[in-house]
Design an enzyme around this catalytic site. Structure first.
Site, PDB file in Angstrom:
ATOM      1  CG  HIS A 156      -3.489   5.041  -1.574  1.00 21.57           C
ATOM      2  ND1 HIS A 156      -4.452   6.023  -1.617  1.00 21.57           N
ATOM      3  CD2 HIS A 156      -3.143   4.921  -0.265  1.00 21.57           C
ATOM      4  CE1 HIS A 156      -4.667   6.492  -0.396  1.00 21.57           C
ATOM      5  NE2 HIS A 156      -3.891   5.827   0.448  1.00 21.57           N
ATOM      6  CB  SER A 286      -5.519 -14.247 -26.557  1.00 25.78           C
ATOM      7  OG  SER A 286      -5.125 -13.497 -27.685  1.00 25.78           O
TER       8      SER A 286
END
Length: 482
Positions: A156, A286
């Site tokens: 999870h 970036s």
């Protein structure tokens, strides 16, 4: 008109390999049509059609590869007759005048279009299967190399019992082994439509051979052999069943789920700073944030995997609406979906091969994360050790519960490090085990049989699966186009 002035699919213009682009290229398509006509003429002549001369066969053999000029001629002819196959029959006949009268003899358009598609599907699988084999091989080496490195397990996406990095990678490999099985099975199941005539009845060929059924069957088998296939579909309509396309694309769609899952796991690990995809020396992450190391390869995999999964639906929907012996509403969509599926699979595999060849691991980050969670996971071991030294299990449990909550508060409310072990060391109640607390916290004792599972899986299951493909395995560098 320059290529810069028209839309080009990024699949072929930006990402895919030269060899896969060539499989679905115009030249290969139209040259394959010529190969089909040539082999049909050879088989018909062998079986006694004297109208086909040696000169015709010779001329056809000399012009199997279509030229740029002939492609332009056929395109101009198609604009007049509005039929692509007949335009190429006309063009091939102009190039081979001795064969002009016998090209396409007894055949329907699907003799060339469908048989060619089946050849392309088989050839495309022959390109991607070796790439998949090498992805599995490189990941296997990585798994063995890191079979003993403990890492925090996640369920999870919450901290769970420890595993090892190598064991985690075997989960990807096992899925890829199933993909390899599916690829190989789909590739080997592809047969040829063969020589079936206009609606699949072979009526035109029965007329050519004056009612001789045996010769018609021999013709069907001989053309199949000449084209390098072992299997010809026993019955067809005008086309081969479009269910074949479903069977061919299903393994690709299934592989897309494997690729997406693997790439997503690596993206999450990159966020955790534990494992990263390769990052080139001059690569820019970036345009604004110079420090960024974005997982662009894995993001590309996830993006294209979604696209490939969607193409399976094209095949399913098309197969379900083919009326009787055929309709033509399959043609346009198959020109898009079949090449796109294999171009995309080729790109995904090349990208995964690049990733699996250069993944970067950060053991110190992994160790720090383990140390932040391991004290909580070690509490059961501590309880059992204290009981062995004469303490009451319930009393130890309560002591651990209180100290664990105090340590959790430091982590969650104050942003500090997990100091549960320090609290245990400073509590006289736990004096009996102070001397070997370190042994109770050794991460390697929390990974179960992970190293042994990796060793057995790679040496037995992976080795057996890759054995038929050993000649494809190599250590060549994989450079991406962009």
């Amino acid at each position: 008109m320059s290529d810069f002035d028209k839309y080009l699919t990024p699949l072929s213009a930006r990402y895919t390999s030269k060899e896969m682009s060539e499989v679905f290229s115009m030249r290969n398509r139209f040259s394959t049509w010529r190969k089909l006509w040539y082999n049909l003429a050879i088989a018909e002549k062998e079986l006694g059609l004297n109208v086909i001369t040696d000169e015709a066969i010779d001329q056809m053999s000399q012009h199997l590869i279509i030229t740029d000029e002939e492609i332009k001629q056929a395109s101009a002819q198609e604009a007049i007759v509005r039929h692509d196959v007949m335009a190429h029959v006309h063009t091939y006949g102009q190039t081979c005048p001795a064969a002009a009268g016998i090209i396409h003899l007894g055949a329907t358009s699907c003799f060339v279009t469908d048989n060619a598609d089946l050849i392309f599907l088989r050839d495309a699988y022959d390109i991607i299967i070796p790439k998949l084999v090498n992805v599995i091989d490189r990941l296997s080496k990585f798994a063995v190399n890191y079979k003993d490195l403990p890492v925090l397990g996640w369920t999870h996406f919450q901290p769970a019992q420890l595993t090892t990095l190598g064991k985690r990678v075997t989960l990807w490999i096992q899925d890829l082994l199933w993909d390899l099985r599916n690829f190989d099975r789909a590739r080997n199941d592809i047969g040829l439509r063969g020589v079936k005539g206009t609606t699949g009845t072979q009526a035109s060929f029965l007329a050519l051979f004056h009612g001789n059924h045996d010769k018609v069957e021999e013709l069907d088998q001989r053309v199949t052999e000449l084209l390098g296939f072992e299997t010809v579909y026993p019955v067809t309509g005008q086309t081969y069943s479009r269910k074949i396309d479903v069977d061919v694309l299903a393994p690709l769609a299934s592989f897309a789920t494997t690729a997406h899952k693997m790439a997503t796991d690596i993206r999450l690990l990159a966020h955790l700073k534990e494992v990263e995809e390769p990052f080139e020396k001059t690569q820019i992450g970036s345009s604004a944030m110079a420090y960024k190391r974005n997982p662009m390869r894995c993001e590309r995999v996830c993006s294209l995997a979604r696209h490939m999964s969607s193409l399976f639906n094209d095949a399913v929907q098309t197969a379900s609406v083919q009326w009787f012996e055929r309709t033509l509403d399959d043609s346009a969509i198959r020109r898009i979906s079949l090449p796109s599926a294999f171009l995309t699979a080729d790109i995904l595999l090349a990208t995964l091969l690049n990733i699996s060849s250069g993944m970067v691991v950060y053991p110190k980050v992994i160790e720090r994360r383990i140390n932040s969670e391991l004290p909580f996971m070690a509490t059961e071991n501590i309880i059992m050790a204290m009981v062995e030294n004469g303490a009451s299990r319930q009393e130890v449990h309560e002591k651990i519960r209180v100290l664990s909550h105090e340590a959790a508060a430091v982590v969650k409310e104050k942003g500090g490090d997990n100091d549960l072990i320090e609290r245990i060391k400073n509590d006289k109640f736990f004096t009996p085990i102070h001397t070997y607390l370190g042994n109770l916290l050794d991460p390697s004792t929390f990974v179960g049989r992970s190293p042994q599972q990796v060793e057995k899986f790679i040496s037995k299951d992976v080795k057996k699966a890759l054995q038929p493909f050993e000649n494809h395995i190599n250590d060549a560098d994989v450079k991406l186009n962009v």
